[in-house]
Scaffold this active site. Structure first.
Site, PDB file in Angstrom:
ATOM      1  N   HIS A 113       0.824  -1.210   0.000  1.00 25.59           N
ATOM      2  CA  HIS A 113       0.000   0.000   0.000  1.00 25.59           C
ATOM      3  C   HIS A 113       0.863   1.266   0.000  1.00 25.59           C
ATOM      4  O   HIS A 113       2.092   1.213   0.078  1.00 25.59           O
ATOM      5  CB  HIS A 113      -0.947   0.001   1.204  1.00 25.59           C
ATOM      6  CG  HIS A 113      -0.253   0.048   2.533  1.00 25.59           C
ATOM      7  ND1 HIS A 113       0.287   1.199   3.065  1.00 25.59           N
ATOM      8  CD2 HIS A 113      -0.010  -0.928   3.468  1.00 25.59           C
ATOM      9  CE1 HIS A 113       0.812   0.945   4.257  1.00 25.59           C
ATOM     10  NE2 HIS A 113       0.655  -0.335   4.510  1.00 25.59           N
TER      11      HIS A 113
ATOM     12  N   SER B 261       1.628   4.209  -4.953  1.00 27.62           N
ATOM     13  CA  SER B 261       2.240   5.428  -4.415  1.00 27.62           C
ATOM     14  C   SER B 261       3.574   5.131  -3.716  1.00 27.62           C
ATOM     15  O   SER B 261       4.484   4.598  -4.344  1.00 27.62           O
ATOM     16  CB  SER B 261       1.238   6.108  -3.478  1.00 27.62           C
ATOM     17  OG  SER B 261       1.649   7.407  -3.150  1.00 27.62           O
TER      18      SER B 261
ATOM     19  N   ASP C 204      -4.635  13.274 -10.762  1.00 29.75           N
ATOM     20  CA  ASP C 204      -3.895  13.105  -9.516  1.00 29.75           C
ATOM     21  C   ASP C 204      -3.198  14.405  -9.140  1.00 29.75           C
ATOM     22  O   ASP C 204      -2.318  14.884  -9.856  1.00 29.75           O
ATOM     23  CB  ASP C 204      -2.857  11.988  -9.690  1.00 29.75           C
ATOM     24  CG  ASP C 204      -2.290  11.510  -8.361  1.00 29.75           C
ATOM     25  OD1 ASP C 204      -2.257  12.302  -7.408  1.00 29.75           O
ATOM     26  OD2 ASP C 204      -1.866  10.336  -8.285  1.00 29.75           O
TER      27      ASP C 204
ATOM     28  N   HIS D 165      -5.649  10.088  -7.334  1.00 28.27           N
ATOM     29  CA  HIS D 165      -4.702   9.216  -6.642  1.00 28.27           C
ATOM     30  C   HIS D 165      -5.369   7.980  -6.042  1.00 28.27           C
ATOM     31  O   HIS D 165      -4.756   6.913  -5.966  1.00 28.27           O
ATOM     32  CB  HIS D 165      -4.008  10.029  -5.531  1.00 28.27           C
ATOM     33  CG  HIS D 165      -2.740   9.430  -5.025  1.00 28.27           C
ATOM     34  ND1 HIS D 165      -1.605   9.333  -5.794  1.00 28.27           N
ATOM     35  CD2 HIS D 165      -2.409   8.883  -3.824  1.00 28.27           C
ATOM     36  CE1 HIS D 165      -0.633   8.771  -5.097  1.00 28.27           C
ATOM     37  NE2 HIS D 165      -1.097   8.480  -3.908  1.00 28.27           N
TER      38      HIS D 165
END
Length: 452
Positions: A175, A249, A396, A424
């Site tokens: 994540h 990310s 984003d 995002h």
């Protein structure tokens, strides 16, 4: 229209100077407050990065005008690697002092380089402190690792779906910043086809300092620490020699590092909004990267939030105190207002971390990653057997789409998909069914390309 744009930018700049000058003063004031409270509660002066005094045994010395020149000298008790610590932890000039330096350079042609002798928190082994700190949450979700077996404090929380003996390949999900494994388990995990479930085993990790994983107070949350914990944890789950990685990310930085460390193991690498900020001409050091991540502007809101998180150690700690420590209350209020009709996994992931984890991870993994990312991408370019795909939301505002184009320029074989109208988060959340199908195709193609 052009005049309106110029006027809007001027107003944004003027308001930003006022707001961030106030935050400069507020952060200095909060530094004193937290020092006093920490001492009153823990009977110990807690070191911070705006103070050049601590009881640490590791000294950083150097000369810096932009945060790029920091030399770490380590005590023999525990060697710290030179590339581990971002200079942005120590060198974060006040907005007014930067303005004064700019004027001085413009009219004198000289840029003063400030010598620094700094100390950072000690890495000496010490008795296990009471967990959590007074300003951190003590709920079971955030803190269960500290009350369990010793092995639980030395590995990450991993949510695994699928039987090791009954599947052919593993997929590791990583994540992003201030998130958790729920970002994957509550979205794409439920959308995979039965054929994919019979073939792949899915493992989603909570990174060190986030979700249900350990949140050690003494950790500096460097890339090396994150990687070692990921490797140890997936090895405990018997991940096969060759596997796939999907990362969002900040997790993309760690995914690239894993691929560089294990060049023969990663079958495919899927990166979502990778925060890669290559150095521009005339730019130096990690501070330049931080200015691009967090430009100290009040608008857009994402820039304002990132700027408070990056530049102000004690302001960001206060935000964690009010939000993360009280996340059970906020979750109750949110469920009450929505009549319990909306899943709160994004909010839970956003709030289940400590300030120490978020602060160090932000600086040591994102702001200090530019040169490391160059090395990781160079290594990936030399791994033709790794199938590389990049996804990025067109709208984003947190990580600009230029970052993904920059990654593709370093790894030309990478497939880049810019998703129109998505940002995002919504590049996954809200289109999880489509994204799950895209992932299945990526893994299938990677398997085909690697068949000898």
């Amino acid at each position: 229209m052009k005049l309106l744009t110029i006027a809007g930018n001027a107003i944004n700049t003027a308001v930003s100077v006022i707001v961030f000058s106030f935050l400069d003063l507020l952060d200095a004031f909060l530094c004193i407050i937290y020092k006093l409270v920490d001492f009153a509660v823990d009977w110990e002066w807690k070191p911070c990065y705006c103070s050049f005094s601590s009881s640490g045994n590791i000294v950083a010395t150097g000369c810096s005008s932009n945060g790029s020149n920091v030399l770490l000298l380590c005590a023999s008790t525990n060697r710290l690697h030179l590339e581990s610590i971002s200079g942005t932890l120590h060198f974060r000039p006040y907005l007014l002092s930067e303005f004064a330096a700019f004027i001085s350079q413009k009219y004198t042609g000289r840029h003063r380089r400030t010598p620094a002798i700094l100390e950072i928190p000690s890495l000496k082994p010490k008795p296990r402190a009471a967990v959590p700190r007074w300003s951190d949450c003590d709920c079971r979700t955030c803190n269960q690792w500290s009350a369990g077996r010793e092995s639980e404090s030395r590995s990450l929380y991993v949510r695994a779906e699928g039987n090791l003996a009954g599947t052919e390949e593993d997929v590791v999900f990583i994540h992003g910043f201030i998130s958790s494994s729920s970002f994957w388990t509550e979205t794409v995990f439920g959308e995979f086809s039965e054929a994919a479930r019979s073939r792949y085993r899915f493992l989603a990790v909570d990174l060190l300092g986030f979700g249900r994983s350990p949140k050690p107070e003494e950790s500096l949350y460097t890339i090396r620490e994150h990687l070692e914990m990921i490797e140890r944890s997936i090895n405990q789950h018997g991940v096969r020699r060759r596997f796939h990685i999907v990362a969002h990310s900040l997790g993309s930085v760690l995914a690239l590092a894993l691929a560089a460390r294990h060049p023969d193991s990663v079958l495919s690498l899927t990166l979502l909004a990778p925060p890669y900020f290559p150095a521009r001409e005339g730019e130096e050091g990690e501070l330049a990267v931080m200015r691009r991540v967090a430009p100290r502007k009040v608008w857009p809101p994402m820039a304002f939030a990132a700027s408070m998180a990056c530049w102000y150690e004690h302001v960001s700690r206060t935000i964690c105190l009010l939000i993360c420590r009280q996340h059970r209350l906020w979750d109750f209020i949110f469920r009450l207002l929505t009549l319990n009709r909306i899943r709160t996994f994004l909010i839970e992931g956003f709030m289940c971390h400590t300030h120490n984890a978020a602060w160090h991870t932000l600086h040591n993994v994102i702001c200090g990653n530019s040169k490391k990312m160059d090395r990781y991408l160079a290594a990936l370019r030399e791994q033709p057997g790794c199938h590389v795909n990049i996804f990025h939301g067109e709208n984003d505002q947190l990580v600009p789409v230029d970052c993904s184009y920059a990654v593709q320029s370093r790894v030309p074989r990478a497939n880049l998909k810019v998703i129109g109208g998505k940002d995002h988060i919504t590049m996954v959340v809200g289109r999880q069914k489509n994204f799950a199908a895209e992932l299945e195709k990526i893994w299938s193609d990677a398997k085909g390309n690697n068949v000898s």
